[in-house]
Design a protein around this motif. Structure first.
Motif, short mmCIF file in Angstrom:
data_model
loop_
_atom_site.label_atom_id
_atom_site.label_comp_id
_atom_site.label_asym_id
_atom_site.label_seq_id
_atom_site.Cartn_x
_atom_site.Cartn_y
_atom_site.Cartn_z
N ARG A 55 -10.76 14.55 -45.65
CA ARG A 55 -10.51 15.16 -46.96
C ARG A 55 -11.54 14.68 -47.97
N PRO A 86 -2.23 16.52 -52.17
CA PRO A 86 -3.09 15.87 -51.17
C PRO A 86 -4.34 15.26 -51.77
N ASP A 142 -2.23 16.81 -39.14
CA ASP A 142 -3.46 16.39 -38.44
C ASP A 142 -3.12 15.43 -37.31
N ASP A 179 2.42 13.14 -47.61
CA ASP A 179 1.21 13.86 -47.23
C ASP A 179 1.41 14.73 -45.98
N GLU A 211 -14.34 3.16 -51.04
CA GLU A 211 -13.86 3.18 -52.42
C GLU A 211 -13.03 4.43 -52.68
N ILE A 212 -13.55 5.55 -52.26
CA ILE A 212 -12.87 6.83 -52.50
C ILE A 212 -11.50 6.84 -51.83
N CYS A 213 -11.45 6.32 -50.62
CA CYS A 213 -10.20 6.40 -49.85
C CYS A 213 -9.28 5.20 -50.07
N GLN A 250 -5.58 7.51 -58.65
CA GLN A 250 -5.99 6.23 -59.25
C GLN A 250 -4.96 5.86 -60.31
N VAL A 283 -1.79 15.11 -43.55
CA VAL A 283 -2.05 14.00 -42.65
C VAL A 283 -1.12 14.07 -41.44
N GLN A 300 -5.85 11.17 -53.33
CA GLN A 300 -5.62 9.76 -53.59
C GLN A 300 -5.58 9.56 -55.10
N ILE A 343 -7.61 11.29 -43.85
CA ILE A 343 -7.98 10.99 -45.25
C ILE A 343 -9.49 11.06 -45.43
#
Lengths: 209, 209
Positions: free
Chosen positions: A19, B179, B200, B194, A39-41, B183, B197, B181, A16
């Motif tokens: 990415r 793929p 990976d 996913d 925050e992003i993840c 909100q 992931v 995240q 993650i």
DNA sequence: GCCTGTGAAGACGTTCACAGCA
DNA sequence: TGCTGTGAACGTCTTCACAGGC
């Protein structure tokens, strides 16, 4: 590297992070703090630092992490600094979707051969140009092409049979999209992509209260 | 029911158990022990008993569990004793594969509408007979049809926009195949499927040693 | 004897809180 | 001052071990 036992969740999160970093790199950002990346993840900042700490020291105190460097390092940890050779079995909608999945090629995942049981499909070419072989030729073709990872997109009742053939190749990793628990030997690792379980999770949580 | 906090993993396992029990029921088996079920599902027997204990007492000491009864009870816990109305957005290969996924219908998941941005696809029918609408009509059509769960099979860069529209409906659950995240607000739950992931993870483990 | 149900122990993963350094 | 790196505290999940009951 890898002195300790690494939590499975850490590996998934690295994926993650990678990415997110890819996005940041494209946005011309050069430095990122664990707080920002968190925050992003959608995770805890300490979690990110801990995850990275398993593999070394990548940041600069008082500053943060250099986006491109960290991205490079994480990709190296994950083993994405090489090209992987994959085979797909089952060329229905799902199989085609997986082979075409854009982020795969970009990450170094190359589908080098495809298989199906349907005689009507054998001989046809997928969008990427690879020819569909009959599944009976799986072992031979995979050996010839040097396949490292097998992807199963067949109906559930033929998935185990396919897994057995992959074992014969041998292939060391299987990505299984069929909704069944596969039996494989110790030297082969299976990752299971299970839509149904995820949907059932939703159903449960929407029912619960 | 649900007096305690239930581990997320427990819910996912219940889904697995239900699948295994479905198999056993078809095989005319009437009783199963936690040991046997554990072997099939690849977990610890005590784990199964603990998982079930969160929701009540389902077994008979000295005997085991009655397959059909337990299956019924687990389905009820998961909320699979009703029909769910779903909408799909993105009718590419992946979207079609998901809608056609046989185990979905069987479990009570019904796709009642479909959307795409491509004007060429709007108006066409999917294999199941539902018509593809333009994604601009998402909110209206979903309200009309009473959609409860949204499924996102779009490219990553439009996924968030679709999620925002689902929020407007409002839809309380989203199954996301893109793929990224997403909100979303507190009242909406997202489950993320996913592939990347998972792949990976394979790459990491095949590289590690 | 056999298998469930469950408190207690153990393993594991996450978060906190702060020392260390730019 | 700001942010990483990390031991220690915390919380959660899993497994053990055995009491309870058929």
């Amino acid at each position: 590297m890898k002195y300790l036992k690494i939590p499975a969740a850490t590996i998934s999160r690295l994926s993650i992070y990678s990415r997110a970093l890819e996005e940041l790199a494209q946005g011309q950002e050069t430095v990122v703090s664990s707080k920002r990346l968190a925050e992003i993840c959608g995770v805890n900042p300490a979690q990110i630092r801990k995850d990275l700490a398993y593999f070394g020291q990548f940041g600069v105190r008082g500053v943060g992490y250099f986006v491109k460097e960290l991205l490079f390092d994480i990709k190296k940890i994950l083993g994405l600094n090489k090209q992987w050779k994959l085979a797909i079995v089952g060329c229905g909608n799902l199989g085609c979707a997986v082979v075409a999945h854009e982020s795969f090629v970009q990450q170094g995942y190359n589908f080098v051969c495809a298989f199906d049981v349907d005689p009507m499909k054998v001989g046809l070419k997928l969008a990427t140009g690879i020819t569909i072989h009959h599944v009976d030729r799986l072992v031979d073709v995979c050996r010839l092409e040097g396949v490292e990872i097998g992807v199963i997109c067949t109906p559930p009742n033929s998935a185990q049979e396919v897994a057995d053939r992959f074992r014969e190749v041998p292939v060391r990793g299987i990505l299984n999209f069929a909704p069944v628990q596969l039996q494989v030997c110790d030297t082969c690792r299976v990752e299971h992509v299970d839509f149904t379980v995820k949907l059932d999770n939703l159903a449960y949580h929407l029912t619960a209260n």
